[in-house]
Scaffold this active site. Structure first.
Site, short mmCIF file in Angstrom:
data_model
loop_
_atom_site.label_atom_id
_atom_site.label_comp_id
_atom_site.label_asym_id
_atom_site.label_seq_id
_atom_site.Cartn_x
_atom_site.Cartn_y
_atom_site.Cartn_z
CD GLU A 170 1.87 0.03 -1.02
OE1 GLU A 170 1.09 0.98 -0.94
OE2 GLU A 170 1.57 -1.12 -0.63
CD GLU A 390 2.88 -2.18 3.60
OE1 GLU A 390 1.66 -2.05 3.36
OE2 GLU A 390 3.69 -1.24 3.56
C1 BG6 Z 1 -0.13 0.16 2.04
C2 BG6 Z 1 0.78 1.13 2.77
O1 BG6 Z 1 -0.52 0.75 0.86
O2 BG6 Z 1 -1.34 -0.17 2.64
C3 BG6 Z 1 0.58 1.18 4.28
O3 BG6 Z 1 2.13 0.86 2.46
C4 BG6 Z 1 -0.91 1.21 4.55
O4 BG6 Z 1 1.27 2.28 4.78
C5 BG6 Z 1 -1.50 -0.10 4.06
O5 BG6 Z 1 -1.26 1.46 5.87
C6 BG6 Z 1 -2.97 -0.26 4.37
O6 BG6 Z 1 -3.69 0.79 3.85
P1 BG6 Z 1 -4.92 1.44 4.63
O7 BG6 Z 1 -5.41 2.50 3.75
O8 BG6 Z 1 -5.89 0.36 4.83
O9 BG6 Z 1 -4.32 1.93 5.91
#
Ligand code: BG6
Length: 489
Positions: A170, A390
């Site tokens: 990202e 993800e």
């Molecule tokens: C993504 C990242 O942006 O979102 C992760 O690559 C991150 O590392 C995930 O944990 C969720 O984001 P958050 O802020 O809800 O933990």
């Protein structure tokens, strides 16, 4: 959905789950690991929710065998994790730390012994602190050199054991949060610095992809990009134009460079006119445009899209500083404020709410159809295989009688699995799905209460949990999905 019957997932589809080093490993100062910018940032008061940090995290460094055991129990086909650069090269650029290398060899061996395909991310935001302090991190070309050296160490060490590689996680998020919104290290509010750092990351990415193709000829490599499709608020052509602008500014700005070696013309012109476009030398252009530096596949992190309208905000851009702080406002939907050159998108588009989708407790839109749209858009444009690296739901999970009945997560994931199946039926070449996340972990800015895992970990915002692992209801559900090749969701 417009098909009566959907295609099956491919037989060799990589059903996986993800993590990132800083969010799970802990052992922040053990076995020769050097500090990263996140180690420092989380120890400065007020930067994270309840000042939580990753010193212990969920202590995966000491529990990795137990975690891999659970993955095997689930039948996981792939596991995406990141390597902590400062565990491998403590100061970022000098000596290699054998203990760091050993840890990842052990982890990868354990995964392989359980028939789990490792997906290795080289950079998930934890830049070695020394590179920040000495050179200002990604603002300097010294960091490009250091990253290239680090990548070559990884290729030499793990090139025979790992087929799927991710360069950068990202890039859009960490450059914006770190240099523009000031909510990640190095905590700057300087958009010009953001675009410069971003350009350097692009060069670093291209160079290491090219090196990879020479050093790991049988492997596959690509970035993991945080993609969101953009919807116009109405069919007013001005809103449609705003959506086109937003897509260029939010998505093409990165993906075009990775896959075509060129900054897209529209955003480039806007940044140039504002005097915030970084200098792209002839040598840079050559590096970016070298087909050997193009990815073999695209990793896509999908959470949701965004909705925009033509500019109506020019004069009344709110100060959301406090709200932003702990990420209650979604990082993908930050609303700019103030000075023009610092906020180039204001005249191009304004972010607005989408009335057609629900939201999570943290205000993130829930939009599975957006995932199908994203996959279609990306595949049509770049014609590369895609892996979802993800996707998941952050929620407050409650333990009741020793169990976690996270039906809300199952429903969320179910809808996204269906959207993938639809995209496959549409003809998209989708090779895998790594849900975020395998275990619960530290959310960068939200502490330990915003949970994503299939496996509950007894850790909390006071950082004194027992670290006990408990598979949630979603664990059994995903196990069944995997066992049925995605046909029984
Ligand atoms: C993504 C990242 O942006 O979102 C992760 O690559 C991150 O590392 C995930 O944990 C969720 O984001 P958050 O802020 O809800 O933990």
């Amino acid at each position: 959905m417009f098909y009566k019957k959907l295609d099956n997932f491919p037989k060799d589809f990589l059903w996986g789950a993800s993590s990132a080093a800083y969010q799970i490993e802990g052992a922040a100062n053990e076995d020769g690991k050097g500090p990263s910018i996140w180690d420092k940032y989380t120890h400065e008061k007020g930067n994270t929710y309840k000042d939580t940090n990753g010193d212990v995290a969920i202590d995966h460094y000491h529990h990795y065998k137990e975690d891999v055991e659970l993955m095997a129990k689930m039948g996981l086909k792939a596991y995406r994790f990141s390597v902590a650069w400062s565990r491998i090269i403590p100061d970022g650029k000098g000596k290699v730390n054998p203990k760091g290398i050993e840890f990842y060899h052990n982890l990868i061996k354990d995964l392989r012994d359980h028939n789990i395909e490792p997906v290795l991310t080289m950079y998930h935001w934890d830049l070695p602190l020394n590179l920040q302090e000495k050179y200002q991190g990604w603002e300097s070309r010294e960091t490009i050199k250091a990253f290239r050296k680090y990548a070559q160490v990884l290729y030499r060490e793990f090139g025979d054991e790992v087929k799927y590689w991710v360069t950068i996680n990202e890039q859009n998020v960490f450059t914006s949060m770190g240099y523009r919104w000031g909510t990640h290290p190095p905590k700057k509010h300087d958009i010009k610095a953001m675009f410069l750092a971003n350009h350097h990351v692009n060069i670093a990415n291209a160079l290491v992809v090219k090196d990879f193709h020479q050093m790991v000829p049988d492997g596959l490599i690509g970035p993991s990009f945080g993609y969101g499709p953009v919807y116009p608020k109405t069919c007013d052509p001005n809103d449609v134009l705003a959506a086109l602008n937003a897509q260029d500014f939010n998505d093409n700005w990165w993906l075009d460079v990775y896959c075509r070696g060129k900054y897209p013309f529209f955003t480039k012109k806007q940044l140039t006119d504002l005097g915030i476009m970084p200098e792209v030398t002839a040598e840079d252009q050559k590096i970016l445009e070298d087909p050997e530096a193009y990815p073999d596949y695209l990793g896509i992190n999908y959470y949701h899209g965004g909705t925009v309208q033509q500019n109506r905000l020019e004069k009344q851009v709110d100060d959301q500083k406090d709200e932003r702080k702990f990420n209650k406002v979604d990082p993908y939907l930050m609303q700019p404020k103030g000075d023009k050159a610092q906020n180039p998108e204001v005249p191009m588009f304004n972010n607005v709410e989408n009335q057609y989708v629900d939201k999570t407790k943290w205000g993130w839109e829930i939009d599975p159809t957006g995932m199908r749209i994203a996959l279609r858009e990306i595949y049509e444009k770049y014609q590369l295989p895609i892996m979802i690296t993800e996707n998941g739901l952050g929620a407050l999970d409650i333990v009741k009688d020793g169990k976690i009945n996270d039906t809300y997560r199952i429903n969320y994931l179910k809808d996204h699995v269906k959207a993938m199946k639809e995209a496959i039926t549409d003809g998209v070449d989708l090779i895998g799905y790594c849900a975020w996340s395998f275990t619960d972990l530290l959310s960068w800015l939200n502490g330990y209460s915003k949970r994503y895992g299939f496996v509950y970990v007894d850790q909390n915002d006071n950082e004194n949990g027992s670290l006990k692992r408990i598979p949630k209801a979603s664990f059994s559900w995903y196990k069944q999905v995997i066992a049925s090749d995605g046909n029984d969701e």
